[in-house]
Motif scaffolding. Structure first.
Motif, PDB file in Angstrom:
ATOM      1  N   LEU A   1     -23.593   2.220 -48.480  1.00 32.07           N
ATOM      2  CA  LEU A   1     -23.671   3.440 -49.288  1.00 32.07           C
ATOM      3  C   LEU A   1     -23.015   4.615 -48.564  1.00 32.07           C
ATOM      4  O   LEU A   1     -22.295   5.416 -49.183  1.00 32.07           O
ATOM      5  N   ALA A   2     -23.243   4.722 -47.259  1.00 34.63           N
ATOM      6  CA  ALA A   2     -22.641   5.810 -46.478  1.00 34.63           C
ATOM      7  C   ALA A   2     -21.124   5.703 -46.471  1.00 34.63           C
ATOM      8  O   ALA A   2     -20.416   6.703 -46.628  1.00 34.63           O
ATOM      9  N   LEU A   3     -20.618   4.490 -46.311  1.00 33.59           N
ATOM     10  CA  LEU A   3     -19.169   4.293 -46.319  1.00 33.59           C
ATOM     11  C   LEU A   3     -18.578   4.610 -47.689  1.00 33.59           C
ATOM     12  O   LEU A   3     -17.484   5.185 -47.785  1.00 33.59           O
ATOM     13  N   ALA A   4     -19.317   4.258 -48.748  1.00 36.74           N
ATOM     14  CA  ALA A   4     -18.859   4.579 -50.100  1.00 36.74           C
ATOM     15  C   ALA A   4     -18.797   6.089 -50.301  1.00 36.74           C
ATOM     16  O   ALA A   4     -17.855   6.611 -50.911  1.00 36.74           O
ATOM     17  N   CYS A   5     -19.780   6.810 -49.774  1.00 40.68           N
ATOM     18  CA  CYS A   5     -19.775   8.274 -49.875  1.00 40.68           C
ATOM     19  C   CYS A   5     -18.582   8.859 -49.129  1.00 40.68           C
ATOM     20  O   CYS A   5     -17.971   9.833 -49.582  1.00 40.68           O
TER      21      CYS A   5
ATOM     22  N   VAL B   1     -22.262   3.305 -38.148  1.00 38.06           N
ATOM     23  CA  VAL B   1     -22.321   2.436 -36.969  1.00 38.06           C
ATOM     24  C   VAL B   1     -23.754   2.321 -36.456  1.00 38.06           C
ATOM     25  O   VAL B   1     -24.157   1.275 -35.942  1.00 38.06           O
ATOM     26  N   LEU B   2     -24.540   3.402 -36.600  1.00 37.60           N
ATOM     27  CA  LEU B   2     -25.947   3.348 -36.206  1.00 37.60           C
ATOM     28  C   LEU B   2     -26.650   2.159 -36.847  1.00 37.60           C
ATOM     29  O   LEU B   2     -27.372   1.409 -36.178  1.00 37.60           O
ATOM     30  N   MET B   3     -26.432   1.957 -38.132  1.00 44.33           N
ATOM     31  CA  MET B   3     -27.124   0.873 -38.836  1.00 44.33           C
ATOM     32  C   MET B   3     -26.564  -0.488 -38.470  1.00 44.33           C
ATOM     33  O   MET B   3     -27.301  -1.471 -38.395  1.00 44.33           O
ATOM     34  N   LEU B   4     -25.254  -0.558 -38.195  1.00 45.70           N
ATOM     35  CA  LEU B   4     -24.691  -1.808 -37.683  1.00 45.70           C
ATOM     36  C   LEU B   4     -25.279  -2.127 -36.309  1.00 45.70           C
ATOM     37  O   LEU B   4     -25.583  -3.289 -35.996  1.00 45.70           O
ATOM     38  N   HIS B   5     -25.434  -1.103 -35.507  1.00 44.64           N
ATOM     39  CA  HIS B   5     -26.002  -1.263 -34.170  1.00 44.64           C
ATOM     40  C   HIS B   5     -27.443  -1.773 -34.246  1.00 44.64           C
ATOM     41  O   HIS B   5     -27.822  -2.712 -33.526  1.00 44.64           O
ATOM     42  N   GLU B   6     -28.226  -1.174 -35.125  1.00 38.10           N
ATOM     43  CA  GLU B   6     -29.620  -1.607 -35.276  1.00 38.10           C
ATOM     44  C   GLU B   6     -29.705  -3.042 -35.790  1.00 38.10           C
ATOM     45  O   GLU B   6     -30.567  -3.812 -35.354  1.00 38.10           O
ATOM     46  N   PHE B   7     -28.791  -3.389 -36.708  1.00 38.24           N
ATOM     47  CA  PHE B   7     -28.804  -4.757 -37.223  1.00 38.24           C
ATOM     48  C   PHE B   7     -28.408  -5.745 -36.129  1.00 38.24           C
ATOM     49  O   PHE B   7     -28.972  -6.840 -36.046  1.00 38.24           O
ATOM     50  N   GLU B   8     -27.456  -5.369 -35.289  1.00 38.46           N
ATOM     51  CA  GLU B   8     -27.073  -6.254 -34.182  1.00 38.46           C
ATOM     52  C   GLU B   8     -28.244  -6.450 -33.217  1.00 38.46           C
ATOM     53  O   GLU B   8     -28.437  -7.548 -32.681  1.00 38.46           O
ATOM     54  N   GLU B   9     -29.022  -5.397 -33.007  1.00 42.07           N
ATOM     55  CA  GLU B   9     -30.153  -5.475 -32.086  1.00 42.07           C
ATOM     56  C   GLU B   9     -31.298  -6.313 -32.635  1.00 42.07           C
ATOM     57  O   GLU B   9     -31.900  -7.122 -31.912  1.00 42.07           O
TER      58      GLU B   9
ATOM     59  N   GLY C   1     -30.975  -1.378 -43.818  1.00 40.30           N
ATOM     60  CA  GLY C   1     -29.997  -0.496 -43.204  1.00 40.30           C
ATOM     61  C   GLY C   1     -28.561  -0.893 -43.496  1.00 40.30           C
ATOM     62  O   GLY C   1     -27.677  -0.026 -43.566  1.00 40.30           O
ATOM     63  N   ILE C   2     -28.299  -2.169 -43.698  1.00 45.79           N
ATOM     64  CA  ILE C   2     -26.944  -2.606 -44.043  1.00 45.79           C
ATOM     65  C   ILE C   2     -26.545  -2.059 -45.407  1.00 45.79           C
ATOM     66  O   ILE C   2     -25.403  -1.616 -45.611  1.00 45.79           O
ATOM     67  N   ALA C   3     -27.487  -2.048 -46.348  1.00 42.77           N
ATOM     68  CA  ALA C   3     -27.205  -1.459 -47.660  1.00 42.77           C
ATOM     69  C   ALA C   3     -26.964   0.042 -47.531  1.00 42.77           C
ATOM     70  O   ALA C   3     -26.077   0.602 -48.198  1.00 42.77           O
ATOM     71  N   VAL C   4     -27.743   0.716 -46.688  1.00 43.21           N
ATOM     72  CA  VAL C   4     -27.546   2.152 -46.458  1.00 43.21           C
ATOM     73  C   VAL C   4     -26.189   2.396 -45.813  1.00 43.21           C
ATOM     74  O   VAL C   4     -25.494   3.366 -46.138  1.00 43.21           O
ATOM     75  N   CYS C   5     -25.785   1.514 -44.928  1.00 39.08           N
ATOM     76  CA  CYS C   5     -24.477   1.617 -44.277  1.00 39.08           C
ATOM     77  C   CYS C   5     -23.354   1.539 -45.313  1.00 39.08           C
ATOM     78  O   CYS C   5     -22.409   2.343 -45.284  1.00 39.08           O
TER      79      CYS C   5
ATOM     80  N   LEU D   1     -27.640  12.168 -39.562  1.00 42.72           N
ATOM     81  CA  LEU D   1     -27.185  12.655 -40.869  1.00 42.72           C
ATOM     82  C   LEU D   1     -27.076  14.176 -40.955  1.00 42.72           C
ATOM     83  O   LEU D   1     -26.185  14.699 -41.624  1.00 42.72           O
ATOM     84  N   LEU D   2     -27.976  14.887 -40.296  1.00 44.58           N
ATOM     85  CA  LEU D   2     -27.937  16.358 -40.378  1.00 44.58           C
ATOM     86  C   LEU D   2     -26.591  16.941 -39.929  1.00 44.58           C
ATOM     87  O   LEU D   2     -26.092  17.871 -40.570  1.00 44.58           O
ATOM     88  N   PRO D   3     -25.967  16.422 -38.878  1.00 44.10           N
ATOM     89  CA  PRO D   3     -24.652  16.956 -38.509  1.00 44.10           C
ATOM     90  C   PRO D   3     -23.585  16.750 -39.582  1.00 44.10           C
ATOM     91  O   PRO D   3     -22.651  17.543 -39.690  1.00 44.10           O
TER      92      PRO D   3
END
Length: 227
Positions: A18-22, A41-49, A12-16, A93-95
């Protein structure tokens, strides 16, 4: 599959990233940028958890539920991945892809507020501690959600129907994925998808603090009359 169940929050950190790069490379409007940041932030949140400092499996299975099999019930690697990836990624992501459908974004925005309440309540209430796993990363969620509501109101984009449909959509998502999928259909006391030992022993200092808070001090034995 087993590898991903163990490392989905690391991926998820890699996906995060990638999302910021987009967000930088693709032309997006203000609402899309806010929603894309919320997804990151969702993926940062999951990584923190789950990753660092981690501790959510222990917090949920030992502190909140007092499970006799805290390595696999009610949370296990499978239902954690399903709700956090297969359910949460499309939810956020859909929104971004359909920013004009305001109710579609309103559901995750309201969920962000709910997460703030849950983590503060979990940290200060159930655990009787000043921190619960995931608490720090809900702060940017709070900022982004307030920003989103300000934007849609200033642009006169939100209607009463958006509120009703968005709230209904959120409740449906919570009931199906957080309620049924996580804690009924994929919760199994004999689940083969138990958490790895390192996942259960992360943030040991926090675990000891929580355990100490839940232990009731025993009265000292009386050996004789005291003055």
């Amino acid at each position: 599959m087993r590898w991903y169940l163990r490392h989905w929050y690391d991926v998820g950190i890699a996906v995060c990233i990638l999302a910021l790069a987009c967000g930088v490379l693709i032309e997006l409007n203000t609402l899309q940028r806010i929603l894309l940041l919320s997804f990151a932030v969702l993926m940062l949140h999951e990584f923190e958890e789950y990753g660092w400092p981690g501790g959510l499996p222990t917090f949920m299975n030992e502190v909140v539920r007092a499970s006799r099999t805290p390595d696999r019930y009610p949370l296990n690697q499978m239902n954690s991945m399903v709700v956090n990836v297969l359910a949460a990624y499309p939810f956020y992501l859909l929104p971004v892809l359909f920013p004009d459908v305001i109710w579609l974004a309103l559901a995750p925005v309201l969920f962000n507020f709910l997460e703030v309440l849950l983590h503060c309540g979990g940290g200060f209430g159930k655990a009787r501690a000043l921190y619960s796993p995931g608490l720090l990363s809900v702060v940017p969620w709070l900022v982004l959600s307030i920003w989103y509501l300000i934007e849609v109101n200033q642009q006169n984009l939100i209607t009463a129907n958006d509120w009703w449909i968005g709230i209904g959509y959120l409740f449906a998502w919570l009931i199906v994925f957080l309620g049924l999928v996580t804690y009924v259909w994929l919760a199994d006391k004999n689940s083969p998808y138990r958490f790895a030992s390192e996942e259960l022993t992360r943030f040991e200092r926090y675990r000891r603090f929580v355990h100490a808070a839940h232990q009731h001090p025993q009265p000292a034995p009386t050996t004789g009359p005291t003055l």
